[in-house]
Design an enzyme around this catalytic site. Sequence first.
Site, PDB file in Angstrom:
ATOM      1  N   ASP A 173       0.818  -1.222   0.000  1.00 36.12           N
ATOM      2  CA  ASP A 173       0.000   0.000   0.000  1.00 36.12           C
ATOM      3  C   ASP A 173       0.843   1.259   0.000  1.00 36.12           C
ATOM      4  OD1 ASP A 173      -2.370  -1.296   0.137  1.00 36.12           O
ATOM      5  OD2 ASP A 173      -2.641  -1.050   2.291  1.00 36.12           O
ATOM      6  N   LYS A 225      -3.922   3.035  -2.389  1.00 31.72           N
ATOM      7  CA  LYS A 225      -5.220   3.695  -2.429  1.00 31.72           C
ATOM      8  C   LYS A 225      -5.019   4.995  -1.695  1.00 31.72           C
ATOM      9  CE  LYS A 225      -8.623   0.155  -1.636  1.00 31.72           C
ATOM     10  NZ  LYS A 225      -9.591   0.686  -2.451  1.00 31.72           N
ATOM     11  N   MET A 242      -7.877   8.796   9.340  1.00 34.57           N
ATOM     12  CA  MET A 242      -8.448   9.387   8.118  1.00 34.57           C
ATOM     13  C   MET A 242      -9.352  10.579   8.423  1.00 34.57           C
ATOM     14  SD  MET A 242      -9.304   5.805   6.154  1.00 34.57           S
ATOM     15  CE  MET A 242      -9.773   4.849   7.578  1.00 34.57           C
TER      16      MET A 242
HETATM   17  N1  SAH Z   1      -4.225  -0.134   8.971  1.00 32.88           N
HETATM   18  C1  SAH Z   1      -3.692   1.181   9.295  1.00 32.88           C
HETATM   19  C2  SAH Z   1      -4.720   2.263   9.066  1.00 32.88           C
HETATM   20  C3  SAH Z   1      -5.089   2.444   7.616  1.00 32.88           C
HETATM   21  S1  SAH Z   1      -6.255   3.715   7.381  1.00 32.88           S
HETATM   22  C4  SAH Z   1      -3.194   1.166  10.734  1.00 32.88           C
HETATM   23  O1  SAH Z   1      -3.479   0.218  11.480  1.00 32.88           O
HETATM   24  O2  SAH Z   1      -2.500   2.096  11.128  1.00 32.88           O
HETATM   25  C5  SAH Z   1      -5.226   5.054   6.924  1.00 32.88           C
HETATM   26  C6  SAH Z   1      -5.109   6.035   8.069  1.00 32.88           C
HETATM   27  O3  SAH Z   1      -4.217   5.524   9.045  1.00 32.88           O
HETATM   28  C7  SAH Z   1      -4.510   7.369   7.683  1.00 32.88           C
HETATM   29  O4  SAH Z   1      -5.485   8.226   7.108  1.00 32.88           O
HETATM   30  C8  SAH Z   1      -4.064   7.873   9.027  1.00 32.88           C
HETATM   31  O5  SAH Z   1      -5.155   8.334   9.782  1.00 32.88           O
HETATM   32  C9  SAH Z   1      -3.557   6.600   9.673  1.00 32.88           C
HETATM   33  N2  SAH Z   1      -2.104   6.409   9.511  1.00 32.88           N
HETATM   34  C10 SAH Z   1      -1.488   5.351   8.979  1.00 32.88           C
HETATM   35  N3  SAH Z   1      -0.147   5.490   9.039  1.00 32.88           N
HETATM   36  C11 SAH Z   1       0.074   6.677   9.651  1.00 32.88           C
HETATM   37  C12 SAH Z   1       1.251   7.381  10.024  1.00 32.88           C
HETATM   38  N4  SAH Z   1       2.470   6.911   9.801  1.00 32.88           N
HETATM   39  N5  SAH Z   1       1.090   8.577  10.646  1.00 32.88           N
HETATM   40  C13 SAH Z   1      -0.119   9.071  10.899  1.00 32.88           C
HETATM   41  N6  SAH Z   1      -1.259   8.447  10.565  1.00 32.88           N
HETATM   42  C14 SAH Z   1      -1.171   7.261   9.955  1.00 32.88           C
END
Ligand code: SAH
Length: 280
Positions: free
Chosen positions: A47, A69, A184
Site C-alpha cells: 500500500d 489507495k 483518516m
Molecule cells: N491499517 C492502518 C490504518 C489504515 S487507514 C493502521 O493500522 O494504522 C489510513 C489512516 O491511518 C490514515 O489516514 C491515518 O489516519 C492513519 N495512519 C497510517 N499510518 C500513519 C502514520 N504513519 N502517521 C499518521 N497516521 C497514519
Amino acid sequence: MSDDSAFSPPPFLPGTVWLVGAGPGDPGLLTLLAKHALEQADAVVYDALVDQRTLKLARPDAERLYAGKRGGKPSPSQPDISDRLVRLAREGKRVLRLKGGDPFVFGRGGEEALALVAAGVPFRIVPGVTAGIGGLAYAGIPVTHRDTNSAVTFITGHNAIGEVPDGLDWGALAKGSPVLVFYMALKHLALIRDRLLKGGRPASDPVAVVSKAATRDQRVVETTLGACVEAAAAARIEPPAIVAVGEAVRLRAGLDWLGAAEGRKLVPDPLNVKGRRAAG
Ligand code: SAH
C-alpha cells in the site's frame, strides 16, 4: 513449538497469502514474522502507507506490486486487489500482502482475507503496530493512562463512500470516551469537531494532530478541539495523520521522547496529578 527452542517462524508456503501489518513507518516496528515474510515472499503487494525503507527489506528478486489507495487519486479497486492476490497465489507464489499499520484496523484486511476464503486460498494474518497506538507513542502520547483515561475509542473519519460515518452516536462518544483516536480524519476535521462540540465535548479539550508518525517526516501539532482545524491548516499538516482528542494528549509534555532527543525539556507531572491531589 517446544518451550525451550528459539523462535523459528512458520514456513511461508507457495500458493499462500500472508496479510501482514508493516506498522506506521519505522521499519524497526516490524514484527519478526513480517521480516520473515519480506525475506521469503515471491510477490509483495503493498500500500501507499508502507515505508520505502520497509520495502527494501524484501527479497531483491521479489515482484513488487503497488496497490495504493490514496483519497482522490485513481487506484485499484478492492475487488481488483483481492483478485490479484488470488491469482498470484494460484500461480504458486508466496504472496505477501503488506499493509500500513495493522491489517485489521481500518485496513480492509478482513475483506481481503474473506476473498481468499471464498477462493480457497490458505492465508495467515500477521498483526502490526497500528498508527493510532504506535504512531501516537512516537508522539509521546499514551492512549491509556491510569490518571486520565481508562478507555479509548478508535474511529474512522471516512466511511466506505468517503464521508464521516453517521451511524455513530457522536454524543455518546463525545461524553463517554476519555480518549478519541481518529484515523483518516483530516479531510472532515471541521465536521468531526462540530459533531464533538455539539455532543458536549469542551472546546478546550486537548488535541494532537500527528502526521506521518514514526517516519522521518513526523510532525505534531498540539492544539485544542476548538482550534484544531485552523491549527492543522496553519501548520500545513499533510496526510496520513492521526488525530487524538482528550486529556491524554497533555502527557506529551512529559513523554515526547523524540523531542527530548532534540533538546525539548520534559516535565515529570504534565497532568499536575500531585497538585490536584494536594488541592483535593
Ligand atoms: N491499517 C492502518 C490504518 C489504515 S487507514 C493502521 O493500522 O494504522 C489510513 C489512516 O491511518 C490514515 O489516514 C491515518 O489516519 C492513519 N495512519 C497510517 N499510518 C500513519 C502514520 N504513519 N502517521 C499518521 N497516521 C497514519
